[in-house]
Design a protein around this motif. Structure first.
Motif, PDB file in Angstrom:
ATOM      1  N   ILE A   1     -36.228  23.690 -22.093  1.00 13.74           N
ATOM      2  CA  ILE A   1     -37.637  23.525 -22.509  1.00 13.74           C
ATOM      3  C   ILE A   1     -38.481  24.649 -21.919  1.00 13.74           C
ATOM      4  N   ASP A   2     -38.242  24.973 -20.647  1.00 14.76           N
ATOM      5  CA  ASP A   2     -39.001  26.059 -19.997  1.00 14.76           C
ATOM      6  C   ASP A   2     -38.733  27.399 -20.677  1.00 14.76           C
ATOM      7  N   ILE A   3     -37.469  27.662 -21.003  1.00 15.30           N
ATOM      8  CA  ILE A   3     -37.119  28.940 -21.633  1.00 15.30           C
ATOM      9  C   ILE A   3     -37.817  29.081 -22.985  1.00 15.30           C
ATOM     10  N   LEU A   4     -37.827  27.995 -23.764  1.00 13.50           N
ATOM     11  CA  LEU A   4     -38.369  28.054 -25.118  1.00 13.50           C
ATOM     12  C   LEU A   4     -39.894  27.965 -25.163  1.00 13.50           C
ATOM     13  N   PHE A   5     -40.490  27.238 -24.233  1.00 12.90           N
ATOM     14  CA  PHE A   5     -41.907  26.922 -24.392  1.00 12.90           C
ATOM     15  C   PHE A   5     -42.802  27.292 -23.208  1.00 12.90           C
ATOM     16  N   SER A   6     -42.230  27.676 -22.058  1.00 16.30           N
ATOM     17  CA  SER A   6     -43.057  27.991 -20.883  1.00 16.30           C
ATOM     18  C   SER A   6     -43.071  29.489 -20.587  1.00 16.30           C
ATOM     19  N   ASN A   7     -44.122  29.924 -19.907  1.00 14.29           N
ATOM     20  CA  ASN A   7     -44.248  31.305 -19.380  1.00 14.29           C
ATOM     21  C   ASN A   7     -44.260  32.381 -20.469  1.00 14.29           C
ATOM     22  N   TRP A   8     -44.664  32.010 -21.674  1.00 11.42           N
ATOM     23  CA  TRP A   8     -44.766  33.010 -22.732  1.00 11.42           C
ATOM     24  C   TRP A   8     -46.157  33.635 -22.756  1.00 11.42           C
ATOM     25  N   GLU A   9     -47.060  33.070 -21.973  1.00 14.74           N
ATOM     26  CA  GLU A   9     -48.434  33.592 -21.969  1.00 14.74           C
ATOM     27  C   GLU A   9     -48.735  34.406 -20.713  1.00 14.74           C
ATOM     28  N   THR A  10     -47.796  34.445 -19.769  1.00 14.86           N
ATOM     29  CA  THR A  10     -48.076  35.101 -18.489  1.00 14.86           C
ATOM     30  C   THR A  10     -48.032  36.623 -18.588  1.00 14.86           C
ATOM     31  N   SER A  11     -46.899  37.161 -19.057  1.00 15.22           N
ATOM     32  CA  SER A  11     -46.766  38.617 -19.188  1.00 15.22           C
ATOM     33  C   SER A  11     -45.646  38.933 -20.163  1.00 15.22           C
ATOM     34  N   ILE A  12     -45.660  40.167 -20.685  1.00 10.78           N
ATOM     35  CA  ILE A  12     -44.615  40.592 -21.620  1.00 10.78           C
ATOM     36  C   ILE A  12     -43.264  40.630 -20.909  1.00 10.78           C
ATOM     37  N   THR A  13     -43.282  40.972 -19.638  1.00  6.21           N
ATOM     38  CA  THR A  13     -42.033  40.986 -18.860  1.00  6.21           C
ATOM     39  C   THR A  13     -41.391  39.611 -18.843  1.00  6.21           C
ATOM     40  N   GLU A  14     -42.229  38.564 -18.655  1.00  5.87           N
ATOM     41  CA  GLU A  14     -41.727  37.191 -18.641  1.00  5.87           C
ATOM     42  C   GLU A  14     -41.208  36.777 -20.016  1.00  5.87           C
ATOM     43  N   VAL A  15     -41.896  37.217 -21.053  1.00  3.79           N
ATOM     44  CA  VAL A  15     -41.466  36.896 -22.418  1.00  3.79           C
ATOM     45  C   VAL A  15     -40.079  37.473 -22.669  1.00  3.79           C
ATOM     46  N   LEU A  16     -39.903  38.748 -22.345  1.00  7.22           N
ATOM     47  CA  LEU A  16     -38.604  39.396 -22.551  1.00  7.22           C
ATOM     48  C   LEU A  16     -37.532  38.773 -21.666  1.00  7.22           C
ATOM     49  N   LYS A  17     -37.946  38.350 -20.480  1.00 10.60           N
ATOM     50  CA  LYS A  17     -37.009  37.669 -19.587  1.00 10.60           C
ATOM     51  C   LYS A  17     -36.553  36.347 -20.210  1.00 10.60           C
ATOM     52  N   ASN A  18     -37.506  35.626 -20.819  1.00 11.66           N
ATOM     53  CA  ASN A  18     -37.166  34.372 -21.502  1.00 11.66           C
ATOM     54  C   ASN A  18     -36.176  34.614 -22.641  1.00 11.66           C
ATOM     55  N   CYS A  19     -36.416  35.674 -23.419  1.00 14.17           N
ATOM     56  CA  CYS A  19     -35.533  35.992 -24.544  1.00 14.17           C
ATOM     57  C   CYS A  19     -34.120  36.311 -24.055  1.00 14.17           C
ATOM     58  N   SER A  20     -34.038  37.118 -23.004  1.00 13.80           N
ATOM     59  CA  SER A  20     -32.725  37.472 -22.449  1.00 13.80           C
ATOM     60  C   SER A  20     -32.028  36.243 -21.873  1.00 13.80           C
ATOM     61  N   GLN A  21     -32.819  35.387 -21.189  1.00 15.40           N
ATOM     62  CA  GLN A  21     -32.252  34.171 -20.613  1.00 15.40           C
ATOM     63  C   GLN A  21     -31.758  33.231 -21.708  1.00 15.40           C
ATOM     64  N   LEU A  22     -32.504  33.184 -22.808  1.00 13.55           N
ATOM     65  CA  LEU A  22     -32.097  32.343 -23.934  1.00 13.55           C
ATOM     66  C   LEU A  22     -30.773  32.835 -24.519  1.00 13.55           C
ATOM     67  N   ILE A  23     -30.639  34.144 -24.689  1.00 14.92           N
ATOM     68  CA  ILE A  23     -29.393  34.723 -25.219  1.00 14.92           C
ATOM     69  C   ILE A  23     -28.221  34.393 -24.293  1.00 14.92           C
ATOM     70  N   LEU A  24     -28.447  34.504 -22.980  1.00  9.08           N
ATOM     71  CA  LEU A  24     -27.397  34.197 -22.006  1.00  9.08           C
ATOM     72  C   LEU A  24     -27.006  32.717 -22.077  1.00  9.08           C
ATOM     73  N   THR A  25     -27.998  31.844 -22.207  1.00  9.54           N
ATOM     74  CA  THR A  25     -27.737  30.399 -22.289  1.00  9.54           C
ATOM     75  C   THR A  25     -26.932  30.063 -23.537  1.00  9.54           C
ATOM     76  N   ILE A  26     -27.315  30.652 -24.659  1.00 11.57           N
ATOM     77  CA  ILE A  26     -26.576  30.424 -25.914  1.00 11.57           C
ATOM     78  C   ILE A  26     -25.150  30.953 -25.786  1.00 11.57           C
ATOM     79  N   LYS A  27     -25.036  32.141 -25.151  1.00 10.54           N
ATOM     80  CA  LYS A  27     -23.707  32.759 -24.983  1.00 10.54           C
ATOM     81  C   LYS A  27     -22.792  31.862 -24.132  1.00 10.54           C
TER      82      LYS A  27
END
Length: 919
Positions: A414-440
């Motif tokens: 839930i945090d990866i998909l819906f949290s910390n997307w408004e803080t900074s672009i670095t956090e957004v990209l971190k979320n995307c990378s973390q999501l890819i790792l989780t799916i992998k």
């Protein structure tokens, strides 16, 4: 059939030239692979392979500059733009990227054609000043800013190219310009190296300069591939460029021009097919290949050339199973993968930094094939739990906390998909990378069956790594909207490449991949105007007349390029299949291409033209019919024992198939989330509110004072029932607020009607409110129990006459509760369903001895309140002057009972199928 490549190699071999010492330069890498494969055919002994490179590789080697991606170019250009533009006039990166891409293309063209940069940019600036009357003293700020932009173009270009060159990198045009500058020093250093250029057609000025310099110094040999049929025709665009080269290059004044061939006029089988739409073309390609594959080795020298590369997937899905070897030169677009839609949905969800999320967006994301498995934890499907909670509670917008509460945060997804997307672009990209790792990690649990999905993840991981690197290096991405734009730009250039044997089996390629290659059998799709050729597209800041003045290519030259490629494919082919769409489409091409018309007008070949239409079988419209089996009859008996309700019986009258689905198969309508309060929800709230108001008065005569007190409770009771029925739906704004006010208005109008009736001196006593009834009826023909069941909204006594009242929030008119013929009451749903319903209530209440006849029964319509109580009436004839009997007597109910029994007998008759009615 000999190929152009073989003819070139044979000519070089016959000229006693050592092939191993040559450097072959071709239009593409793919052509080089085919050349290498042909070497053994002309060499009788083992030799070292010559150097084989594409023109891009050769030019890069000359320039000593490395190309960089289009996206990185955009970031570099923005650096130059910021330095050369006053701060108050600077566009955001998002706005900049919309026009900068076009300007970069113009920079590229200007450099490839070696146009003096300052001259052309000053020319463009002067044009704009003339257009806007630059000497006018009353210029607006917008005009001033516009002219300032055009005046700075040369500064932008100069600063940008210097920055690139300082980093030893550049775009294609800059690489070509630098290569043209370096050609003399290259010649000095490589005075013994021999180059062979083959298969070229349209050359930019830089390429012409480089090749001519090599020719002048006897360091190159040039092989053209043009047919005499085109070369000798002054109006044929296929030879437009090659004729110019022969005329303008001094080298050919003293040296032979190789080659003008005579392959096109040889006998060919040309078939032209007009087929509706892209899918039709794809299916027909499959049919052609199936027929060809039945001939031995026929696909070994066959190419499918897609004029519209969007046909790749439909064509692959249409290939016959007999094809065992296949090579695809086009990559599968990454933007077509479901993982791309997942990230697009995430960016769209977060780009406005919402505090809560729209339920459809949430469901869309958690239902994605890559995400749903991540919500399965401890044997619980939390994705389903979220969806069920949304639907059960009518939740339109969800907060992060609510999502976590429902799903227990499910391992942090839930945090990866819906949290910390408004803080900074670095956090957004971190979320995307973390999501890819989780799916992998999830897919790796069953690696064998998820190989393709894991390949997708690798590509997306590379893409987001590049985005992270660009953001870290340049820091131009300030918000999610900008990041989304850059993401889409990068995504559009990414493909998942197919792996195969390049020289084996059927070849599927785009038009440009076919350069220099020859095939015995060619299938060309999408030969429509707007596709082949592409037509008048001018995505440039440089006007048409300025392009003409500076010898820059226009749409006319681009059309000539595709004319050459199209006819070159046909030159040596024996069997040619040309497909076009017969359905003109503004977006994907219009009528059949001028190439087809030109082929037909040439009258060189015998052309067979055929319109192919898919076989569409005539399916006679047939109403659905369900025969009754003994098992089905047992289910009907179960329903009869539980009780037929008036609504289920009228449902049968309306359409027997609906009765079958709902009562027998137990198929219920899907409960959607109500964004706007539905009509049935409004009706339920009105019914429940009136039940609350009138239940305390059962057995009591109503007074004006009592009803006046009820009016004070309307808002509180309606709000209470909205909360019960509409759950967490919002009724504080928009349409729902209007529905809320309408509901209060309905209840208030009803109470006003009651007060008006009482003030007129009428006496009203409440007998029953929302009374449940279940009675048995006797049908001798049936050997099983038949019950009727239903809930009566209100039974009262007015001036000594008992009334059975049914509330309707829909519009009901007086004629809707009046009948003429008893037989019609069980056949005409639209006209008599209201009469059927109130008479069923009256019959049940007589059967249970709750009323004494005669009584009145009818409807109170909240949309027709001014008509008051709409009584059921039996008319002796149709028309306005008919006599009406509004009292329901034993005779009335006996007549109705006879029709009701006929209806139930029909439902229970094993020989009478459920037959769908035409709607």
């Amino acid at each position: 059939m000999t190929t152009f490549i073989f003819d070139v190699l044979k000519d070089l071999k016959d000229s006693q030239i050592n092939l191993s010492k040559l450097t072959f330069v071709l239009p593409s890498k793919r052509a080089g692979l085919f050349l290498k494969h042909q070497l053994y055919k002309v060499s009788s002994k083992t030799i070292f392979s010559p150097k084989i490179i594409s023109i891009e590789e050769f030019v890069e080697d000359l320039s000593q500059i490395k190309p960089i991606s289009n996206t990185k170019l955009l970031f570099e250009f923005y650096n130059s733009y910021l330095e050369q533009t006053p701060k108050e006039q600077q566009d955001s990166f998002e706005s900049f990227s919309k026009w900068a891409q076009i300007l970069l293309q113009d920079f590229n063209e200007i450099d490839r054609y070696l146009i003096p940069q300052e001259n052309i940019f000053n020319y463009l600036s002067n044009i704009q000043e003339l257009n806007h009357w630059s000497l006018n003293e009353n210029q607006t700020d917008f005009v001033k800013k516009h002219l300032s932009f055009w005046n700075k173009l040369y500064n932008y270009y100069t600063h940008f190219t210097k920055q690139l060159l300082s980093k030893n990198s550049g775009y294609q045009g800059l690489i070509y310009r630098e290569a043209a500058k370096n050609i003399n020093s290259y010649i000095i250093k490589n005075s013994e190296k021999q180059h062979v250029f083959l298969g070229f057609n349209a050359l930019n000025t830089a390429e012409e300069t480089i090749i001519q310099k090599l020719l002048e110094n006897n360091l190159a040999t040039m092989y053209w591939d043009i047919d005499a049929e085109f070369f000798n025709n002054p109006k044929h665009d296929a030879a437009l460029f090659i004729k110019q080269h022969k005329t303008n290059w001094k080298h050919f004044e003293k040296h032979p021009f190789n080659w003008i061939t005579n392959n096109y006029s040889e006998e060919k089988n040309i078939y032209i097919y007009g087929i509706p739409k892209n899918i039709g073309q794809s299916k027909h390609i499959g049919t052609l290949l199936n027929n060809l594959s039945k001939k031995k080795s026929s696909l070994q020298n066959t190419a499918v050339v897609l004029g519209d590369e969007n046909l790749l997937i439909p064509v692959l899905n249409s290939l016959p199973p007999t094809i065992d070897a296949l090579n695809i030169t086009m990559g599968f677009p990454l933007k077509s993968i479901s993982l791309a839609s997942l990230f697009e949905n995430l960016f769209n969800l977060h780009k406005n930094t919402p505090k809560s999320f729209y339920y459809k967006d949430v469901i869309n994301i958690i239902s994605n094939q890559f995400i749903r498995p991540l919500f399965y934890f401890n044997s619980t499907d939390y994705a389903s739990k979220i969806i069920e909670t949304i639907e059960a509670n009518n939740i339109i917008y969800l907060t992060i906390n609510r999502l976590k509460q429902i799903a227990n945060n499910t391992e942090g997804i839930i945090d990866i998909l819906f949290s910390n997307w408004e803080t900074s672009i670095t956090e957004v990209l971190k979320n995307c990378s973390q999501l890819i790792l989780t799916i992998k990690n999830n897919l790796s649990k069953n690696k064998a069956s998820n190989i393709l999905s894991l390949e997708y993840l690798v590509k997306f991981n590379t893409l987001f790594n590049e985005l992270s690197q660009l953001n870290l290096e340049y820091n131009h991405i300030k918000d999610i909207s900008t990041l989304f734009g850059v993401y889409k730009e990068l995504l559009s250039t990414q493909t998942l490449d197919f792996q195969g044997e390049p020289l084996q089996g059927l070849q599927i390629m785009g038009m440009l991949e076919s350069r220099v290659l020859d095939f015995k059998t060619v299938i060309i799709s999408s030969v429509n105007e707007g596709v082949l050729p592409s037509g008048k597209t001018n995505n440039s800041f440089i006007p048409f007349d300025v392009k003409l003045e500076n010898n820059l290519p226009t749409y006319k030259e681009k059309d000539a390029v595709y004319t050459y490629h199209f006819y070159r494919l046909l030159q040596r082919a024996k069997n040619i299949y040309i497909l076009y769409s017969t359905e003109a489409d503004v977006l994907t091409g219009g009528e059949k291409s001028r190439f087809i018309t030109q082929l037909q007008l040439e009258k060189i070949h015998n052309i067979k033209h055929q319109i192919i239409a898919p076989h569409v079988p005539i399916i006679e419209p047939k109403l659905n019919e369900i025969s009754k089996t003994p098992e089905l009859l047992n289910q009907i008996i179960e329903v009869a024992e539980k009780g037929f309700s008036p609504s289920s019986l009228t449902n049968y009258i309306r359409n027997p198939i609906d009765f079958y689905y709902q009562k027998i198969l137990k198929i219920k309508g899907y409960d959607n989330v109500e964004e706007t309060v539905a009509a049935n929800t409004l009706g339920t709230i009105v019914h429940n509110t009136l039940e609350d108001f009138y239940k305390p008065f059962i057995g009591v005569f109503l007074t004006v004072e009592n009803i006046e007190k009820l009016k004070l409770k309307i808002s509180e009771r309606v709000s209470y029932h909205f909360k019960n029925e509409y759950k967490e739906g919002d009724i504080t704004k928009g349409k729902n607020l209007i529905v809320f006010e309408i509901t209060k208005h309905y209840v208030s109008n009803f109470l006003d009607l009651e007060i008006e009736d009482l003030k007129a001196g009428n006496h009203i006593k409440i007998i029953a409110i929302e009374t449940e009834n279940k009675v048995q009826i006797n049908i001798p023909e049936l050997k099983f129990l038949i019950n009727l069941t239903g809930k009566v909204d209100r039974v009262d006594e007015r001036n000594g006459v008992t009334r059975i009242i049914d509330y309707k929030t829909e519009l009901v008119n007086k004629g809707d509760v009046e009948i003429v013929n008893w037989e019609a009451i069980t056949t005409d749903y639209k006209k008599y369903s209201k009469s059927f319903q109130v008479l069923t209530y009256a019959l049940m209440m007589r059967q249970s001895n709750q009323i004494k006849l005669p009584v009145e029964a009818g409807i109170i319509s909240f949309k027709n309140m001014r008509r008051g109580f709409l009584k059921f009436a039996k008319k002796d004839k149709a028309g306005a002057h008919a006599k009406k009997d509004a009292l329901i007597t034993n005779t009335t109910l006996d007549k109705f009972s006879d029709e009701l029994k006929k209806l139930i007998l029909e439902i229970c008759d094993i020989d009478m199928p459920f037959i769908e009615k035409e709607v």
